[in-house]
Design a protein around this motif. Structure first.
Motif, short mmCIF file in Angstrom:
data_model
loop_
_atom_site.label_atom_id
_atom_site.label_comp_id
_atom_site.label_asym_id
_atom_site.label_seq_id
_atom_site.Cartn_x
_atom_site.Cartn_y
_atom_site.Cartn_z
N LYS A 70 0.83 -1.21 0.00
CA LYS A 70 0.00 0.00 0.00
C LYS A 70 0.86 1.26 0.00
N ALA A 71 1.93 1.26 0.81
CA ALA A 71 2.79 2.43 0.90
C ALA A 71 3.47 2.72 -0.44
N LEU A 72 3.99 1.68 -1.08
CA LEU A 72 4.66 1.87 -2.37
C LEU A 72 3.67 2.29 -3.45
N ALA A 73 2.46 1.72 -3.41
CA ALA A 73 1.44 2.10 -4.40
C ALA A 73 1.06 3.57 -4.26
N LEU A 74 0.92 4.04 -3.02
CA LEU A 74 0.58 5.45 -2.80
C LEU A 74 1.71 6.37 -3.26
N LEU A 75 2.95 5.97 -3.01
CA LEU A 75 4.08 6.78 -3.46
C LEU A 75 4.12 6.85 -4.99
N ASN A 76 3.88 5.72 -5.66
CA ASN A 76 3.85 5.72 -7.12
C ASN A 76 2.73 6.59 -7.65
N GLU A 77 1.58 6.52 -6.97
CA GLU A 77 0.45 7.36 -7.39
C GLU A 77 0.80 8.84 -7.23
N GLY A 78 1.46 9.18 -6.11
CA GLY A 78 1.87 10.56 -5.89
C GLY A 78 2.84 11.04 -6.95
#
Length: 304
Positions: A70-78
């Motif tokens: 989840k953390a990596l997905a949010l960073l990629n989205e950002g």
């Protein structure tokens, strides 16, 4: 704890082989082993078991993995959002809708959105599916925007249109050719219905229940075109929104008149409350709301 450590952990958790994971990450195996060891020291738990050449996640690793994903997905989205803001990335909007608005509402919206020069860099990934599937994909974060028939606490919804429902009957049916019908005139007919998760099935079931009638259901189907096929084959009648497949000589489509105006369903534009929209999705949402949002219907005089 570093971003690289989390990326290494995620890759090793998927591959479960140090040599293969290191090759995929383009690093030396000792570097991968060292990074995982340092991460375990910081967390003060073992994330992987290693016996001979077999690698497996410990119970701590299994618990930690979804948080890392989840953390990596949010960073990629950002990062994607920043690229879009800087104009260096393709602006993609994932938009979902159901079949009965695919040839009317969606094309007109697209034409108007693209008529604005600032929107011409946007590309749409369209998902057409039964209304309940669209609603589920939106809740799961697979769509940015969706035209929905369902409401939920986790999504924001604004009314876009009220969609009339019609009675579809075989062309040679006694009711065919009428200007309108009432519910009582077809309530005892064999019915072809959409399956239970659909919003339309819920509305129709409520109408039968309100009148104390148990419907004679001959077929349950996933979508409107399938229902029309069975109507054309004279297996029964069906309550449906207007769709292009109705334009044939095998089916007659009749407006339903009711004093309570119950045979209309509400279409909403919806988006998640919990996930930020990209600038492109935000622009599309705002345009649709400004040009298509419909005020709620006035309440009857004396309504509580």
């Amino acid at each position: 704890m570093t971003l690289l450590q989390l990326q290494y952990f995620k890759t090793l958790a998927r591959v479960l082989h140090y040599t293969h994971a290191a090759k995929e990450l383009h690093i030396a195996q000792p570097s991968l082993s060292y990074s995982i060891s340092e991460l375990e020291k910081e967390l003060d738990v073992k994330l992987f078991n290693k016996q001979n050449r077999t690698v497996s996640l410990t119970m701590y690793g299994e618990q930690f993995l979804p948080y890392v994903e989840k953390a990596l997905a949010l960073l990629n989205e950002g990062a994607d959002v920043l690229h879009q803001m800087a104009g260096t990335a393709l602006q993609v909007v994932n938009l979902g809708y159901f079949h009965s608005i695919s040839s009317s509402l969606i094309p007109s919206i697209m034409a108007e959105v693209y008529s604005q020069e600032e929107n011409r860099g946007i590309r749409f990934q369209f998902i057409e599916a039964p209304s309940f599937d669209i609603y589920t994909q939106l809740k799961n974060g697979e769509l940015d925007l969706a035209f929905c028939l369902h409401l939920d606490e986790s999504i924001e919804s604004v009314m876009i249109m009220r969609q009339p429902l019609y009675l579809a009957v075989p062309a040679n049916h006694p009711l065919a050719g009428r200007d309108s019908v009432t519910f009582d005139q077809f309530a005892r007919e064999p019915m072809v219905m959409l399956d239970k998760p659909s919003n339309l099935r819920t509305l129709v079931d409520q109408e039968f229940s309100k009148r104390g009638v148990i419907p004679s259901v001959v077929f349950e189907v996933r979508e409107c075109n399938a229902a029309l096929q069975y109507v054309a084959l004279r297996f029964g009648v069906s309550i449906l929104p207007r769709v292009p497949a109705m334009e044939n000589g095998k089916v007659s489509v009749i407006p339903i008149e009711d004093s309570e105006q119950a045979f209309v369903r509400t279409v909403y534009l919806s988006w998640s409350k919990n996930l930020p929209l990209s600038p492109a999705a935000q622009r599309v949402k705002q345009y649709i709301l400004e040009h298509y949002a419909t005020p709620p219907a006035p309440r009857p005089t004396g309504a509580e």
